[in-house]
Design an enzyme around this catalytic site. Structure first.
Site, PDB file in Angstrom:
ATOM      1  N   LYS A 169       0.541  -1.273  -0.376  1.00  0.00           N
ATOM      2  CA  LYS A 169       0.035   0.180  -0.370  1.00  0.00           C
ATOM      3  C   LYS A 169       0.786   1.779   0.058  1.00  0.00           C
ATOM      4  CE  LYS A 169      -0.905  -0.267   5.131  1.00  0.00           C
ATOM      5  NZ  LYS A 169       0.345  -1.379   5.185  1.00  0.00           N
ATOM      6  N   ARG A 205      -5.804   1.793  11.793  1.00  0.00           N
ATOM      7  CA  ARG A 205      -5.513   0.014  12.624  1.00  0.00           C
ATOM      8  C   ARG A 205      -6.641  -0.188  13.091  1.00  0.00           C
ATOM      9  NH1 ARG A 205      -0.693   0.595  10.153  1.00  0.00           N
ATOM     10  NH2 ARG A 205       1.320  -0.334  10.928  1.00  0.00           N
ATOM     11  N   ARG A 242      13.842  -2.307   7.558  1.00  0.00           N
ATOM     12  CA  ARG A 242      13.897  -1.644   9.207  1.00  0.00           C
ATOM     13  C   ARG A 242      13.537  -2.681  10.224  1.00  0.00           C
ATOM     14  NH1 ARG A 242       7.943   0.326   7.313  1.00  0.00           N
ATOM     15  NH2 ARG A 242       7.247  -0.439   9.334  1.00  0.00           N
TER      16      ARG A 242
HETATM   17  P1  AMP Z   1       3.890   0.532   8.859  1.00  0.00           P
HETATM   18  O1  AMP Z   1       4.914   1.336   8.324  1.00  0.00           O
HETATM   19  O2  AMP Z   1       2.676   1.411   8.439  1.00  0.00           O
HETATM   20  O3  AMP Z   1       3.961  -1.010   9.042  1.00  0.00           O
HETATM   21  O4  AMP Z   1       3.592   1.070  10.618  1.00  0.00           O
HETATM   22  C1  AMP Z   1       4.754   1.205  11.599  1.00  0.00           C
HETATM   23  C2  AMP Z   1       4.417   1.293  13.197  1.00  0.00           C
HETATM   24  O5  AMP Z   1       4.510   2.654  13.604  1.00  0.00           O
HETATM   25  C3  AMP Z   1       3.358   0.034  13.718  1.00  0.00           C
HETATM   26  O6  AMP Z   1       3.963  -1.588  13.334  1.00  0.00           O
HETATM   27  C4  AMP Z   1       2.837   0.393  14.903  1.00  0.00           C
HETATM   28  O7  AMP Z   1       3.924   0.419  15.751  1.00  0.00           O
HETATM   29  C5  AMP Z   1       2.723   2.486  14.335  1.00  0.00           C
HETATM   30  N1  AMP Z   1       2.232   2.353  13.958  1.00  0.00           N
HETATM   31  C6  AMP Z   1       1.741   3.041  12.312  1.00  0.00           C
HETATM   32  N2  AMP Z   1       0.340   3.491  12.143  1.00  0.00           N
HETATM   33  C7  AMP Z   1      -0.587   3.245  13.162  1.00  0.00           C
HETATM   34  C8  AMP Z   1      -1.635   3.288  13.217  1.00  0.00           C
HETATM   35  N3  AMP Z   1      -2.701   3.795  12.857  1.00  0.00           N
HETATM   36  N4  AMP Z   1      -2.082   3.225  14.521  1.00  0.00           N
HETATM   37  C9  AMP Z   1      -1.277   2.549  15.631  1.00  0.00           C
HETATM   38  N5  AMP Z   1       0.108   2.720  15.660  1.00  0.00           N
HETATM   39  C10 AMP Z   1       0.711   3.116  14.011  1.00  0.00           C
END
Ligand code: AMP
Length: 213
Positions: free
Chosen positions: A14, A90, A159
């Site tokens: 995405k 989320r 990451r």
């Molecule tokens: P992502 O880059 O979208 O995979 O997000 C990395 C991390 O950021 C996730 O594993 C969560 O710890 C945190 N995170 C990102 N977006 C959210 C959200 N909408 N709600 C809660 N935690 C988030």
């Protein structure tokens, strides 16, 4: 404001598609809560310090922190702006708060659907640019020069939360929340599913059509 949310498991593509869309069409702004949090951490902002411990363990950052960050981001935008939210909402609480707090509700939810077995290998091989957050895959989308971002020449790294143990936990958490989110958007006829197990160019074309861009 025209709000589109991109839902999908970690590694479903995405973020990659959102970045492609803003390059292909200047109509959109793209906000990834994950990118925003990583920037806040690297810039040593208070919100970054609060979020870090959750992120390192693959846990969700509490809704209140995320919702405040989203409000601060969306409030100054002009009402004609077309926004793609990636990685948000989320949780069901985030989705309902987003609809209730703003004068405009989410217009469309695009769900990036992938078989479970593809997801794990996608996360495990993912490498991300330290500078611009562009993501690659060691096997499926390799950069032209190993370890270097094609776009900005930044360094590609894995990451910390893509390491297998944390990635699996992120995936489980995503599974727990995902059904309720899909049901929420489906009931309001705002859900559109995309088969994300295809060539990225084909997915991009499909999204441009769906979004009328
Ligand atoms: P992502 O880059 O979208 O995979 O997000 C990395 C991390 O950021 C996730 O594993 C969560 O710890 C945190 N995170 C990102 N977006 C959210 C959200 N909408 N709600 C809660 N935690 C988030």
């Amino acid at each position: 404001m025209n709000l589109t949310v991109f839902l999908g498991a970690p590694g479903s593509g995405k973020g990659t598609q959102a970045r492609r869309l803003i390059t292909a069409s200047s109509q959109f702004l793209h906000f990834s809560t994950g990118d925003m949090l990583r920037t806040a951490i690297s810039e040593k902002k208070p919100v970054g310090a609060k979020a870090r411990v959750f992120m390192e363990q693959g846990e969700l950052v509490p809704d209140a922190i995320i919702l405040e960050m989203i409000e601060e981001t969306l409030t100054p935008l002009h009402r004609d702006t077309r926004v793609i939210l990636d990685g948000f909402p989320r949780t069901l609480a985030q989705a309902t708060a987003l609809d209730l707090k703003r004068t405009t509700r989410v217009n469309l939810c695009v769900y990036f659907q992938l078989p479970e077995k593809s997801l794990v290998s996608r996360i495990a091989g993912r490498i991300t640019c330290e500078r611009c957050e562009e993501s690659y895959h060691l096997q499926f989308i390799p950069p032209v020069r190993a370890g270097i971002c094609d776009k900005c020449q930044g360094t590609l790294v894995q990451r910390a939360d893509d390491l297998e143990s944390v990635a699996l936990h992120r995936f489980e958490i995503w599974q727990e929340q995902n059904e309720a989110l899909l049901k929420y958007y489906n009931e309001a006829n705002r859900l559109c599913e995309v088969n994300a197990d295809r060539d990225p160019d084909i997915i991009q074309q499909y999204l441009l059509n769906v979004l009328g861009a």
